[in-house]
Design a protein around this motif. Structure first.
Motif, mmCIF file in Angstrom:
data_model
loop_
_atom_site.group_PDB
_atom_site.id
_atom_site.type_symbol
_atom_site.label_atom_id
_atom_site.label_comp_id
_atom_site.label_asym_id
_atom_site.label_seq_id
_atom_site.Cartn_x
_atom_site.Cartn_y
_atom_site.Cartn_z
ATOM 1 N N LEU A 108 0.736 -1.453 0.297
ATOM 2 C CA LEU A 108 0.051 -0.048 0.136
ATOM 3 C C LEU A 108 0.841 1.452 0.430
ATOM 4 C CD1 LEU A 108 -3.614 -1.057 2.563
ATOM 5 C CD2 LEU A 108 -3.088 -0.035 -0.401
ATOM 6 N N VAL A 122 -6.033 10.281 -4.124
ATOM 7 C CA VAL A 122 -6.400 8.810 -3.990
ATOM 8 C C VAL A 122 -7.725 8.471 -2.790
ATOM 9 C CG1 VAL A 122 -6.871 6.413 -2.690
ATOM 10 C CG2 VAL A 122 -4.689 7.137 -3.826
ATOM 11 N N ILE A 125 -10.008 3.316 -1.132
ATOM 12 C CA ILE A 125 -8.819 2.568 -1.384
ATOM 13 C C ILE A 125 -9.464 1.360 -0.080
ATOM 14 C CG2 ILE A 125 -7.324 1.557 -0.313
ATOM 15 C CD1 ILE A 125 -6.131 4.153 0.162
ATOM 16 N N THR A 127 -8.989 -2.577 0.051
ATOM 17 C CA THR A 127 -7.700 -3.834 0.541
ATOM 18 C C THR A 127 -8.586 -4.974 0.200
ATOM 19 O OG1 THR A 127 -7.009 -3.423 2.208
ATOM 20 C CG2 THR A 127 -6.022 -2.069 0.477
ATOM 21 N N VAL A 142 -6.136 -4.893 -3.856
ATOM 22 C CA VAL A 142 -6.300 -3.647 -3.697
ATOM 23 C C VAL A 142 -7.189 -2.510 -4.421
ATOM 24 C CG1 VAL A 142 -5.302 -1.107 -3.076
ATOM 25 C CG2 VAL A 142 -3.981 -3.119 -2.754
ATOM 26 N N MET A 144 -8.879 1.510 -6.060
ATOM 27 C CA MET A 144 -8.844 2.548 -5.477
ATOM 28 C C MET A 144 -9.599 3.384 -6.809
ATOM 29 S SD MET A 144 -4.666 3.181 -5.039
ATOM 30 C CE MET A 144 -4.205 2.502 -3.137
#
Length: 179
Positions: A108, A122, A125, A127, A142, A144
């Motif tokens: 990350l 960003v 997010i 994950t 991940v 985004m």
């Protein structure tokens, strides 16, 4: 949402018991509020929820007064705060990025540093770590949502991103979000 509506952001965390989402939505609706945006997920053994509620000044006042009691009844921790509409910024384009890679504690940080150096914001997010069904390898996924400056050349960004993925021994995808 009408022009006269105000906004309240509400964050809750607690053990997932019963139907917490339904109870929260009912409590908001009973006080005249409307959920404009919502993210609810189980993280570990806890349920987390982030809500954006709209309503007139009086509606949100009633909700603010009621939230501590609702949280106690549902055994949740709650935090709330008045907020404004998300600013519109035509200087950015929305993009989605996804990286699937072997688990690495630096993954990350490496990805976020890359986007920071590219002047890419960003904004979301998500994950997940998992074990591959087929090989048993420890993997990470991940996802985004990004805001890419409109003056940035998309192909150059995509090529740099793919170079990063190669360096991380990862598979990646970077595409515009079509809404």
């Amino acid at each position: 949402m009408s022009a006269n509506d105000n906004l309240l952001t509400v964050s809750v965390i607690g053990k997932p018991k019963g139907n917490v989402a339904l109870e929260l939505f009912k409590a908001i609706r009973e006080r005249g509020g409307e959920v404009e945006d919502c993210r609810i997920a189980q993280i570990g053994d806890r349920l987390t929820a982030n809500l954006l509620v709209s309503g007139n000044w009086s509606t949100l006042g009633r909700l603010e007064t009621a939230l501590p009691g609702i949280a106690e009844k549902l055994e949740l921790q709650v935090r709330f705060e008045r907020c404004e509409v998300r600013p519109v910024n035509p200087d950015f384009r929305p993009y989605a990025a996804e990286v699937i890679a072997p688990q690495d504690p630096n993954l990350l940080v490496n990805i976020l540093e890359f986007f920071q150096h590219q002047d890419v914001e960003v904004v979301e997010i998500s994950t997940q770590k998992y074990q591959s069904t087929y090989t048993g390898a420890d993997m990470a996924n991940v996802q985004m949502v990004l805001h890419v400056p409109v003056n940035q050349h998309p192909q150059a960004l995509r090529e740099s991103f793919m170079d990063l993925c190669d360096d991380l021994n990862a598979d990646g995808m970077l595409d515009p979000i079509k809404t």
